[in-house]
Design a protein around this motif. Structure first.
Motif, mmCIF file in Angstrom:
data_model
loop_
_atom_site.group_PDB
_atom_site.id
_atom_site.type_symbol
_atom_site.label_atom_id
_atom_site.label_comp_id
_atom_site.label_asym_id
_atom_site.label_seq_id
_atom_site.Cartn_x
_atom_site.Cartn_y
_atom_site.Cartn_z
ATOM 1 N N MET A 1 0.852 -1.176 0.000
ATOM 2 C CA MET A 1 0.000 0.000 0.000
ATOM 3 C C MET A 1 0.895 1.235 0.000
ATOM 4 S SD MET A 1 -3.070 1.559 0.373
ATOM 5 C CE MET A 1 -4.190 0.293 0.905
ATOM 6 N N LEU A 2 0.590 2.157 -0.859
ATOM 7 C CA LEU A 2 1.286 3.433 -0.894
ATOM 8 C C LEU A 2 0.480 4.430 -0.075
ATOM 9 C CD1 LEU A 2 3.468 5.335 -1.980
ATOM 10 C CD2 LEU A 2 2.041 5.672 -4.007
ATOM 11 N N THR A 47 0.602 -7.103 2.979
ATOM 12 C CA THR A 47 1.526 -8.189 2.667
ATOM 13 C C THR A 47 2.352 -7.888 1.428
ATOM 14 O OG1 THR A 47 -0.186 -9.350 1.418
ATOM 15 C CG2 THR A 47 0.090 -9.970 3.734
ATOM 16 N N GLN A 48 1.885 -6.969 0.601
ATOM 17 C CA GLN A 48 2.636 -6.573 -0.591
ATOM 18 C C GLN A 48 3.598 -5.425 -0.301
ATOM 19 O OE1 GLN A 48 2.536 -8.372 -3.485
ATOM 20 N NE2 GLN A 48 1.393 -9.673 -2.088
ATOM 21 N N LEU A 122 8.505 -0.692 -1.825
ATOM 22 C CA LEU A 122 7.510 -1.713 -1.490
ATOM 23 C C LEU A 122 8.167 -3.089 -1.361
ATOM 24 C CD1 LEU A 122 4.552 -0.549 -3.784
ATOM 25 C CD2 LEU A 122 4.620 -0.477 -1.274
ATOM 26 N N THR A 123 9.129 -3.367 -2.230
ATOM 27 C CA THR A 123 9.864 -4.632 -2.153
ATOM 28 C C THR A 123 10.637 -4.714 -0.842
ATOM 29 O OG1 THR A 123 10.040 -4.806 -4.550
ATOM 30 C CG2 THR A 123 11.648 -6.054 -3.259
ATOM 31 N N GLN A 124 11.335 -3.626 -0.475
ATOM 32 C CA GLN A 124 12.077 -3.604 0.792
ATOM 33 C C GLN A 124 11.127 -3.813 1.969
ATOM 34 O OE1 GLN A 124 14.942 -0.370 1.926
ATOM 35 N NE2 GLN A 124 13.510 -0.127 3.627
ATOM 36 N N SER A 130 8.325 -9.733 6.059
ATOM 37 C CA SER A 130 8.499 -11.186 6.126
ATOM 38 C C SER A 130 9.465 -11.549 7.237
ATOM 39 C CB SER A 130 9.024 -11.719 4.792
ATOM 40 O OG SER A 130 8.072 -11.519 3.779
ATOM 41 N N ALA A 131 10.556 -10.806 7.349
ATOM 42 C CA ALA A 131 11.543 -11.066 8.398
ATOM 43 C C ALA A 131 10.920 -10.870 9.779
ATOM 44 C CB ALA A 131 12.759 -10.165 8.221
ATOM 45 N N ALA A 132 10.092 -9.837 9.924
ATOM 46 C CA ALA A 132 9.446 -9.563 11.213
ATOM 47 C C ALA A 132 8.489 -10.692 11.588
ATOM 48 C CB ALA A 132 8.704 -8.234 11.171
#
Length: 196
Positions: A1-2, A47-48, A122-124, A130-132
């Protein structure tokens, strides 16, 4: 989400349209205070990934003040910030980048370059999220489950794990099932894949 935070409606509308042209979901806020209110509500991160386009100068809480608040909450990895300004200067840009901002664009900006950077942010964010999530799942494991997990990741079979830890093979199987359940995986290969 932006998340678009700018006090000018025409800018918010233009950036929302630009995001939609790249199939990026966007939500806009007319002030930093409105964004903080939304952030403080129980909300799941996208999630994105999430990214903030943040105007530097706004009435009330400024963009730089909001950035400082997000940094103090350790949210800028999960919510990377791209500053937008019509009044920017080189020292301000350098300072915000040193403090962890993802990027800094002066108005008028190149639409494609801005959206390319949004997609990178958004990728970062997705990777940080995911890591969290994985870290949170690991935190639910008991001490013994962590010991079993380490041995599973070393490729040890249940019998070897049981011998090494001085427990029954059945107990290892129970721990293994709990680990897989808590980590939301079905196989040791999948487990190793999310923990690499």
């Amino acid at each position: 989400m932006l998340h678009i935070i700018d006090d000018e409606e025409v800018i918010r509308d233009a950036l929302s349209w630009l995001a939609r042209s790249r199939q990026i979901a966007a939500h806009s806020y007319e002030s930093a205070e409105k964004f903080l209110t939304a952030l403080d509500r129980p909300m799941a991160f996208d999630t994105q990934g999430d990214c903030i386009l943040l105007d530097v100068r706004m009435p009330g809480l400024s963009g730089t003040s909001l950035f400082e608040m997000l940094a103090s909450r350790q949210l800028i990895k999960r919510l990377p910030v791209i500053f937008l300004t019509g009044h920017g200067d080189v020292p301000m840009a350098v300072d915000t980048l040193k403090r962890g901002a993802f990027d800094f664009f002066e108005k008028p900006f190149n639409d494609n370059k801005l959206m390319d950077r949004v997609q990178e942010a958004l990728t970062q964010s997705r990777q940080a999220g995911s890591a969290a999530v994985i870290h949170e799942r690991l935190a639910t494991l008991s001490g013994r489950e962590k010991e079993v997990l380490d041995l599973i990741l070393q490729g040890k079979m249940n019998k070897v794990i049981a011998d090494q830890l001085g427990i029954s093979m059945r107990t290892v199987e129970v721990h293994r099932a709990h680990i897989f359940d808590k980590m939301q995986v079905k196989t040791a290969v999948e487990l190793a894949g999310i923990l690499k």
